[in-house]
Structures are given as structure tokens and as C-alpha cells.
Design a protein around this motif. Sequence first.
Motif, mmCIF file in Angstrom:
data_model
loop_
_atom_site.group_PDB
_atom_site.id
_atom_site.type_symbol
_atom_site.label_atom_id
_atom_site.label_comp_id
_atom_site.label_asym_id
_atom_site.label_seq_id
_atom_site.Cartn_x
_atom_site.Cartn_y
_atom_site.Cartn_z
ATOM 1 N N PHE A 92 -4.330 30.445 -5.037
ATOM 2 C CA PHE A 92 -5.759 30.599 -4.785
ATOM 3 C C PHE A 92 -6.058 31.544 -3.628
ATOM 4 O O PHE A 92 -6.909 31.264 -2.796
ATOM 5 C CB PHE A 92 -6.445 29.251 -4.489
ATOM 6 C CG PHE A 92 -6.362 28.238 -5.584
ATOM 7 C CD1 PHE A 92 -6.981 28.450 -6.792
ATOM 8 C CD2 PHE A 92 -5.684 27.053 -5.384
ATOM 9 C CE1 PHE A 92 -6.923 27.502 -7.790
ATOM 10 C CE2 PHE A 92 -5.623 26.091 -6.368
ATOM 11 C CZ PHE A 92 -6.240 26.326 -7.581
ATOM 12 N N GLY A 93 -5.383 32.673 -3.549
ATOM 13 C CA GLY A 93 -5.739 33.668 -2.543
ATOM 14 C C GLY A 93 -7.085 34.286 -2.901
ATOM 15 O O GLY A 93 -7.648 34.021 -3.956
ATOM 16 N N ALA A 94 -7.610 35.125 -2.011
ATOM 17 C CA ALA A 94 -8.896 35.775 -2.283
ATOM 18 C C ALA A 94 -8.760 36.618 -3.548
ATOM 19 O O ALA A 94 -7.841 37.408 -3.683
ATOM 20 C CB ALA A 94 -9.302 36.643 -1.102
ATOM 21 N N GLY A 95 -9.647 36.430 -4.488
ATOM 22 C CA GLY A 95 -9.622 37.166 -5.747
ATOM 23 C C GLY A 95 -8.696 36.566 -6.790
ATOM 24 O O GLY A 95 -8.651 37.031 -7.911
ATOM 25 N N SER A 96 -7.964 35.515 -6.436
ATOM 26 C CA SER A 96 -7.065 34.858 -7.384
ATOM 27 C C SER A 96 -7.695 33.557 -7.848
ATOM 28 O O SER A 96 -8.193 32.781 -7.039
ATOM 29 C CB SER A 96 -5.711 34.565 -6.726
ATOM 30 O OG SER A 96 -4.922 33.768 -7.594
ATOM 31 N N ASN A 112 -9.537 28.153 -10.186
ATOM 32 C CA ASN A 112 -10.646 28.126 -9.245
ATOM 33 C C ASN A 112 -11.872 28.724 -9.936
ATOM 34 O O ASN A 112 -11.867 29.896 -10.320
ATOM 35 C CB ASN A 112 -10.288 28.935 -7.996
ATOM 36 C CG ASN A 112 -11.360 28.881 -6.936
ATOM 37 O OD1 ASN A 112 -12.394 28.239 -7.101
ATOM 38 N ND2 ASN A 112 -11.111 29.563 -5.837
ATOM 39 N N LEU A 113 -12.911 27.938 -10.116
ATOM 40 C CA LEU A 113 -14.119 28.422 -10.777
ATOM 41 C C LEU A 113 -14.962 29.309 -9.861
ATOM 42 O O LEU A 113 -15.942 29.898 -10.305
ATOM 43 C CB LEU A 113 -14.952 27.227 -11.275
ATOM 44 C CG LEU A 113 -14.268 26.365 -12.341
ATOM 45 C CD1 LEU A 113 -15.144 25.173 -12.697
ATOM 46 C CD2 LEU A 113 -13.930 27.176 -13.575
ATOM 47 N N GLU A 114 -14.556 29.414 -8.607
ATOM 48 C CA GLU A 114 -15.212 30.290 -7.634
ATOM 49 C C GLU A 114 -14.132 31.199 -7.038
ATOM 50 O O GLU A 114 -13.741 31.048 -5.873
ATOM 51 C CB GLU A 114 -15.879 29.446 -6.545
ATOM 52 C CG GLU A 114 -16.772 30.209 -5.600
ATOM 53 C CD GLU A 114 -17.966 30.826 -6.294
ATOM 54 O OE1 GLU A 114 -18.201 32.024 -6.081
ATOM 55 O OE2 GLU A 114 -18.648 30.124 -7.057
ATOM 56 N N LEU A 126 -13.032 20.042 -5.663
ATOM 57 C CA LEU A 126 -13.654 19.107 -6.584
ATOM 58 C C LEU A 126 -13.186 19.435 -8.000
ATOM 59 O O LEU A 126 -13.296 20.571 -8.443
ATOM 60 C CB LEU A 126 -15.179 19.219 -6.500
ATOM 61 C CG LEU A 126 -15.972 18.269 -7.373
ATOM 62 C CD1 LEU A 126 -15.732 16.825 -6.938
ATOM 63 C CD2 LEU A 126 -17.446 18.593 -7.295
ATOM 64 N N VAL A 127 -12.629 18.447 -8.693
ATOM 65 C CA VAL A 127 -12.179 18.635 -10.072
ATOM 66 C C VAL A 127 -13.406 18.561 -10.975
ATOM 67 O O VAL A 127 -14.080 17.539 -11.052
ATOM 68 C CB VAL A 127 -11.134 17.565 -10.470
ATOM 69 C CG1 VAL A 127 -10.736 17.738 -11.927
ATOM 70 C CG2 VAL A 127 -9.915 17.649 -9.570
ATOM 71 N N MET A 128 -13.702 19.665 -11.661
ATOM 72 C CA MET A 128 -14.893 19.750 -12.509
ATOM 73 C C MET A 128 -14.580 19.480 -13.976
ATOM 74 O O MET A 128 -15.448 19.090 -14.736
ATOM 75 C CB MET A 128 -15.532 21.141 -12.381
ATOM 76 C CG MET A 128 -15.972 21.473 -10.979
ATOM 77 S SD MET A 128 -17.170 20.306 -10.326
ATOM 78 C CE MET A 128 -18.580 20.661 -11.346
ATOM 79 N N GLY A 129 -13.353 19.722 -14.387
ATOM 80 C CA GLY A 129 -12.995 19.529 -15.788
ATOM 81 C C GLY A 129 -11.539 19.857 -16.005
ATOM 82 O O GLY A 129 -10.786 20.117 -15.057
ATOM 83 N N PRO A 139 -14.323 24.854 -4.840
ATOM 84 C CA PRO A 139 -14.169 24.526 -3.421
ATOM 85 C C PRO A 139 -15.144 23.437 -3.041
ATOM 86 O O PRO A 139 -16.249 23.352 -3.575
ATOM 87 C CB PRO A 139 -14.500 25.840 -2.715
ATOM 88 C CG PRO A 139 -14.337 26.900 -3.758
ATOM 89 C CD PRO A 139 -14.635 26.255 -5.060
ATOM 90 N N GLU A 140 -14.745 22.569 -2.140
ATOM 91 C CA GLU A 140 -15.579 21.428 -1.748
ATOM 92 C C GLU A 140 -16.937 21.876 -1.231
ATOM 93 O O GLU A 140 -17.963 21.275 -1.565
ATOM 94 C CB GLU A 140 -14.849 20.593 -0.707
ATOM 95 C CG GLU A 140 -15.552 19.294 -0.368
ATOM 96 C CD GLU A 140 -14.731 18.468 0.592
ATOM 97 O OE1 GLU A 140 -14.949 17.244 0.590
ATOM 98 O OE2 GLU A 140 -13.913 19.005 1.336
ATOM 99 N N ASP A 141 -16.971 22.948 -0.448
ATOM 100 C CA ASP A 141 -18.248 23.385 0.124
ATOM 101 C C ASP A 141 -19.119 24.130 -0.881
ATOM 102 O O ASP A 141 -20.305 24.335 -0.641
ATOM 103 C CB ASP A 141 -18.030 24.245 1.362
ATOM 104 C CG ASP A 141 -17.146 25.459 1.089
ATOM 105 O OD1 ASP A 141 -16.574 25.542 -0.011
ATOM 106 O OD2 ASP A 141 -17.042 26.302 1.985
ATOM 107 N N ALA A 142 -18.590 24.513 -2.040
ATOM 108 C CA ALA A 142 -19.388 25.201 -3.051
ATOM 109 C C ALA A 142 -20.271 24.221 -3.828
ATOM 110 O O ALA A 142 -21.184 24.622 -4.528
ATOM 111 C CB ALA A 142 -18.488 25.940 -4.037
#
Length: 145
Positions: A92-96, A112-114, A126-129, A139-142
Motif C-alpha cells: 500500500f505505498g503511495a499510488g499502490s 486499497n479503495l483509496e 476499514l474492511v468494506m467488502g 483508510p480509517e480516516d477516509a
Amino acid sequence: MTALLWFLLALGLLALEWLGVEFDGLLAAALAALMISLLSAWLPLNLGPQLLLFAGGSVALLLVLQRWSARKRERAIRQSEGSQYAEVISGFGAGSDQGRVLWHGQSWAAENLEPRQALEPGSQVLVMGRDGTNLQVLPEDATGT
């Protein structure tokens, strides 16, 4: 005699499926061949109707199996208190958008959906699906929490 040939064809197709040959209709064709083997053992059918039944049975069984498989993939994630959060392990690096998370005590591949936001190891998501064996996380803050 034709019943035996259909049975051998069914066994051959099942063997290919067991060996891992990648073809969606293989199992359906094997089941249809087995069905034609049983039918031709009881009823005196010519080759033409047998081939039509085989083709129609293969298509029908393939549609049934695909529908059943899609319904199995749509299973909801088992939710319990606190189960919606996972911990980032790696990636999950930036852009990954791909990485691994720890969820329910097991390591999961995750998307990562964001993807514009990097996720550091140890952070909460947060697990969304779920898509098969891949979790879809945010991400938790998203989420605004």
C-alpha cells in the motif's frame, strides 16, 4: 456401446478438470456426457439427438454452475464486534492499491479503495467488502470516523 463411449468421455473430461485444465465448460460438459451415457443406456437414441442433448445439457449446466458460483462469491463478510477493522501488514505505498492486512487473525491480500493515500504497516483500515480472497479496504480516516 454408445453409453460406454459417453461414459469414457465424461471420465476424460472429469480427469482434465481434476488436473486443473482452465476451461469454464469442462465440468458442465462432463456432467452432460454422464447424463447422455445414462440416457443412451436406457433409450435407443440416434447420434443426432445425443449430440443435441449433449450440447443443450452442457450449456444449461454451465449456466446453472455459473449462477451458483456467483451466488457463492456474493456471501457477506461475517461481521462481529470489531471485525470491520484490519491492520496493515505490508504494501500500500503511495499510488499502490495492493497490499496485505491482518483480519480475524489471518493475513489477507487486500485492495486499497483509496489508492492515492499510502497505508503504513500497523495502521488500521476499514474492511468494506470482499472479492473472492481479496479484501477491499479504506483508510480509517477516509471514512470520517
